[in-house]
Design a protein around this motif. Sequence first.
Motif, mmCIF file in Angstrom:
data_model
loop_
_atom_site.group_PDB
_atom_site.id
_atom_site.type_symbol
_atom_site.label_atom_id
_atom_site.label_comp_id
_atom_site.label_asym_id
_atom_site.label_seq_id
_atom_site.Cartn_x
_atom_site.Cartn_y
_atom_site.Cartn_z
ATOM 1 N N LEU A 99 0.817 -1.216 0.000
ATOM 2 C CA LEU A 99 0.000 0.000 0.000
ATOM 3 C C LEU A 99 0.850 1.264 0.000
ATOM 4 N N SER A 100 2.001 1.212 -0.636
ATOM 5 C CA SER A 100 2.859 2.385 -0.665
ATOM 6 C C SER A 100 2.134 3.542 -1.339
ATOM 7 N N GLU A 101 2.432 4.725 -0.858
ATOM 8 C CA GLU A 101 1.789 5.940 -1.384
ATOM 9 C C GLU A 101 1.978 6.063 -2.889
ATOM 10 N N ASP A 102 3.196 5.880 -3.366
ATOM 11 C CA ASP A 102 3.487 6.039 -4.795
ATOM 12 C C ASP A 102 2.661 5.068 -5.640
ATOM 13 N N LYS A 103 2.582 3.814 -5.191
ATOM 14 C CA LYS A 103 1.834 2.809 -5.957
ATOM 15 C C LYS A 103 0.346 3.155 -6.014
ATOM 16 N N GLN A 104 -0.198 3.596 -4.889
ATOM 17 C CA GLN A 104 -1.625 3.934 -4.861
ATOM 18 C C GLN A 104 -1.934 5.127 -5.764
ATOM 19 N N LEU A 105 -1.091 6.145 -5.698
ATOM 20 C CA LEU A 105 -1.338 7.347 -6.497
ATOM 21 C C LEU A 105 -1.192 7.065 -7.999
ATOM 22 N N GLU A 106 -0.185 6.298 -8.363
ATOM 23 C CA GLU A 106 -0.004 5.966 -9.780
ATOM 24 C C GLU A 106 -1.149 5.100 -10.287
ATOM 25 N N LEU A 107 -1.633 4.185 -9.437
ATOM 26 C CA LEU A 107 -2.762 3.350 -9.820
ATOM 27 C C LEU A 107 -4.005 4.198 -10.058
ATOM 28 N N MET A 108 -4.316 5.099 -9.125
ATOM 29 C CA MET A 108 -5.486 5.955 -9.284
ATOM 30 C C MET A 108 -5.352 6.851 -10.503
ATOM 31 N N LYS A 109 -4.182 7.366 -10.715
ATOM 32 C CA LYS A 109 -3.932 8.202 -11.892
ATOM 33 C C LYS A 109 -4.197 7.409 -13.173
ATOM 34 N N ASP A 110 -3.676 6.192 -13.244
ATOM 35 C CA ASP A 110 -3.866 5.363 -14.439
ATOM 36 C C ASP A 110 -5.335 5.021 -14.658
ATOM 37 N N VAL A 111 -6.066 4.780 -13.572
ATOM 38 C CA VAL A 111 -7.499 4.460 -13.693
ATOM 39 C C VAL A 111 -8.251 5.638 -14.303
ATOM 40 N N PHE A 112 -7.996 6.837 -13.780
ATOM 41 C CA PHE A 112 -8.683 8.035 -14.292
ATOM 42 C C PHE A 112 -8.312 8.299 -15.749
ATOM 43 N N LEU A 113 -7.028 8.213 -16.068
ATOM 44 C CA LEU A 113 -6.587 8.502 -17.426
ATOM 45 C C LEU A 113 -7.124 7.474 -18.425
ATOM 46 N N SER A 114 -7.183 6.208 -18.009
ATOM 47 C CA SER A 114 -7.737 5.174 -18.888
ATOM 48 C C SER A 114 -9.206 5.444 -19.170
ATOM 49 N N TYR A 115 -9.913 5.939 -18.171
ATOM 50 C CA TYR A 115 -11.350 6.178 -18.302
ATOM 51 C C TYR A 115 -11.658 7.303 -19.295
ATOM 52 N N ILE A 116 -10.813 8.309 -19.365
ATOM 53 C CA ILE A 116 -11.141 9.478 -20.207
ATOM 54 C C ILE A 116 -10.561 9.389 -21.617
ATOM 55 N N ARG A 117 -9.768 8.349 -21.892
ATOM 56 C CA ARG A 117 -9.280 8.200 -23.266
ATOM 57 C C ARG A 117 -10.443 7.884 -24.197
ATOM 58 N N PRO A 118 -10.406 8.416 -25.413
ATOM 59 C CA PRO A 118 -11.476 8.089 -26.369
ATOM 60 C C PRO A 118 -11.580 6.592 -26.588
ATOM 61 N N GLN A 119 -12.799 6.088 -26.600
ATOM 62 C CA GLN A 119 -13.012 4.646 -26.744
ATOM 63 C C GLN A 119 -12.828 4.210 -28.189
#
Length: 210
Positions: A190-210
């Motif tokens: 549960l390292s801070e860096d891993k959690q933040l990068e994971l959340m960032k990737d989730v958000f960015l994946s969601y907003i990419r054009p399908q």
Amino acid sequence: MSKREQQKQQRRQHIVQTAKQLFLEQGVQHIQMQDVADATGVGIATLFRYFPKKEYLVIAASSTITEEMATDIGQIVEQTISSYEKIQQILDYYISGTRDPQLRLAKFFESFDLHEKIAEESNEHYAEYLFARSKLANILLTLAQQGKQDGSLRQDIDMDLFIITLVQNFSLFTFKVSLASHDTNLSQLLSEDKQLELMKDVFLSYIRPQ
């Protein structure tokens, strides 16, 4: 505006900036009104004329910090890059705030949550805080419009709602996760860096054009 009124505004601004620095450096709970008065070189009675309660000064400091964040994010939005890249930079901007070894911003906003309800009693100071937040929201709405125009964001969702929700929740998450403590056995997972990068990737994946 009269010269006297200008001087009053300048003094108020000086008080708020000084208090902000004291709050960030030493923690809201450790700073008393007398400390602020001493640091700004004004009498305690004068300080109380501007801010009758410490909570009002805390919210004024929060307004200033929010304004500064809005300026930083506004500069990102003004760049000639895609809206997707701008969102990526905004998320990185909030992540960078967790790199401070003293976690000053995270600790300040944690303390601010405890003072906000009392601060709401002051229409003047709370209205200033809401104005700062609306300024940031308008910048994000501008970004949403840019995303609709440049095609770098998916078009099948309410992008106005999503971007404001994204930034609000991601900023809160960065502060919360930087202050969280975990069992030693879970610290690596549960390292801070891993959690933040994971959340960032989730958000960015969601907003990419399908």
